[in-house]
Write a protein that holds these residues in place. Structure first.
Motif, mmCIF file in Angstrom:
data_model
loop_
_atom_site.group_PDB
_atom_site.id
_atom_site.type_symbol
_atom_site.label_atom_id
_atom_site.label_comp_id
_atom_site.label_asym_id
_atom_site.label_seq_id
_atom_site.Cartn_x
_atom_site.Cartn_y
_atom_site.Cartn_z
ATOM 1 N N ASN A 24 0.827 -1.212 0.000
ATOM 2 C CA ASN A 24 0.000 0.000 0.000
ATOM 3 C C ASN A 24 0.859 1.259 0.000
ATOM 4 O OD1 ASN A 24 -3.032 -0.705 0.317
ATOM 5 N ND2 ASN A 24 -2.033 -2.055 1.779
ATOM 6 N N THR A 27 1.977 1.854 -3.457
ATOM 7 C CA THR A 27 0.856 2.374 -4.246
ATOM 8 C C THR A 27 0.639 3.860 -3.978
ATOM 9 O OG1 THR A 27 -0.213 0.208 -4.191
ATOM 10 C CG2 THR A 27 -1.591 2.097 -4.780
ATOM 11 N N LEU A 50 -7.293 4.827 -3.627
ATOM 12 C CA LEU A 50 -6.496 3.657 -3.255
ATOM 13 C C LEU A 50 -7.449 2.524 -2.912
ATOM 14 C CD1 LEU A 50 -3.979 5.465 -0.875
ATOM 15 C CD2 LEU A 50 -3.691 5.001 -3.310
ATOM 16 N N SER A 52 -8.306 -1.706 -1.765
ATOM 17 C CA SER A 52 -7.861 -2.727 -0.827
ATOM 18 C C SER A 52 -7.026 -3.823 -1.481
ATOM 19 C CB SER A 52 -9.073 -3.357 -0.118
ATOM 20 O OG SER A 52 -9.962 -3.927 -1.059
ATOM 21 N N THR A 54 -4.532 -3.213 -3.233
ATOM 22 C CA THR A 54 -3.274 -2.451 -3.371
ATOM 23 C C THR A 54 -3.137 -1.780 -4.734
ATOM 24 O OG1 THR A 54 -1.809 -4.241 -4.166
ATOM 25 C CG2 THR A 54 -2.121 -4.051 -1.785
ATOM 26 N N TYR A 118 -11.221 3.856 1.877
ATOM 27 C CA TYR A 118 -10.036 3.019 2.072
ATOM 28 C C TYR A 118 -8.769 3.840 1.862
ATOM 29 C CZ TYR A 118 -6.672 -0.748 1.767
ATOM 30 O OH TYR A 118 -5.586 -1.566 1.993
ATOM 31 N N SER A 122 -5.781 4.348 4.591
ATOM 32 C CA SER A 122 -4.389 3.996 4.295
ATOM 33 C C SER A 122 -3.446 5.153 4.606
ATOM 34 C CB SER A 122 -4.246 3.585 2.826
ATOM 35 O OG SER A 122 -4.973 2.418 2.544
#
Length: 214
Positions: A24, A27, A50, A52, A54, A118, A122
């Protein structure tokens, strides 16, 4: 410390159970790369998401072709390795604080453009770790953390390129950055995967020479 943090970064990247959540971070930097270059190319940045799994998506508005769009598409896979190389240069000059501040600015910039739950989660979790180290840790731990971030970006910038090509072989990445570049330039997607691999591996080798050789 340099060797230990390199070892930890290698374990995180190569061990699937650790790589999945850690990816993550790669990303986040990947999408930030798209966003920064889009702005530099005169495009209007609309949103960053973003996911889940990734993956991530950066949406910018402007011309659908031309050098600006090519540079924007090119930036994502290169961003972690290029940032890692910049961090290596800073650490070579013992600028640990500059590494941590740059991370904080990057996270804040991405947070402003995030448009899904999400993604916010993150960024907040990553920022919380960065905040805890920056404000509560000793100077030695801050330095180790900065080296770990640097190695992780450098090593972690290489693995997604090979993951991309595996997905392309299976027909699962028809809208990947490499395939978008193929449509924009006429050069095959495999060529662009090769460009990602050469530049990212080169950045890792240069940084290793800086940080490991006397």
């Amino acid at each position: 410390m340099v060797l230990v943090t390199l070892g930890v970064a290698l374990v995180v990247v190569l061990w699937r159970a650790a790589w999945r959540p850690a990816r993550n971070v790669v990303t986040i930097v990947h999408e930030a790369g798209h966003g920064v270059v889009a702005l530099l190319a005169g495009r209007r940045l609309s949103s960053i998401r973003l996911h889940s799994d990734t993956s991530g998506v950066t949406v910018s508005r402007g011309r659908t072709e031309g050098p600006g769009m090519v540079c924007t598409a090119l930036a994502g896979y290169l961003a972690p390795s290029v940032l890692g190389l910049v961090f290596a240069g800073l650490l070579l000059g013992e600028r640990v604080g500059a590494v941590l501040v740059t991370c904080a600015v990057l996270l804040l910039g991405v947070l402003i453009m995030i448009r899904n739950v999400y993604g916010v989660l993150s960024i907040v979790l990553t920022g919380a770790v960065l905040f805890a180290v920056s404000w509560l840790a000793t100077a030695e731990i801050k330095a180790a953390f900065a080296y770990l971030i640097t190695w992780f970006l450098l090593v972690g910038g290489v693995r997604p390129v090979f993951e991309l090509q595996r997905k392309r072989r299976r027909g699962q990445a028809r809208d990947s950055d490499a395939d978008q570049l193929a449509r924009l330039t006429g050069a095959p997607g495999l060529f662009w995967v090769g460009v990602f691999a050469v530049i990212n591996t080169g950045a890792l080798l240069i940084a290793a020479a800086w940080l490991l050789l006397p």
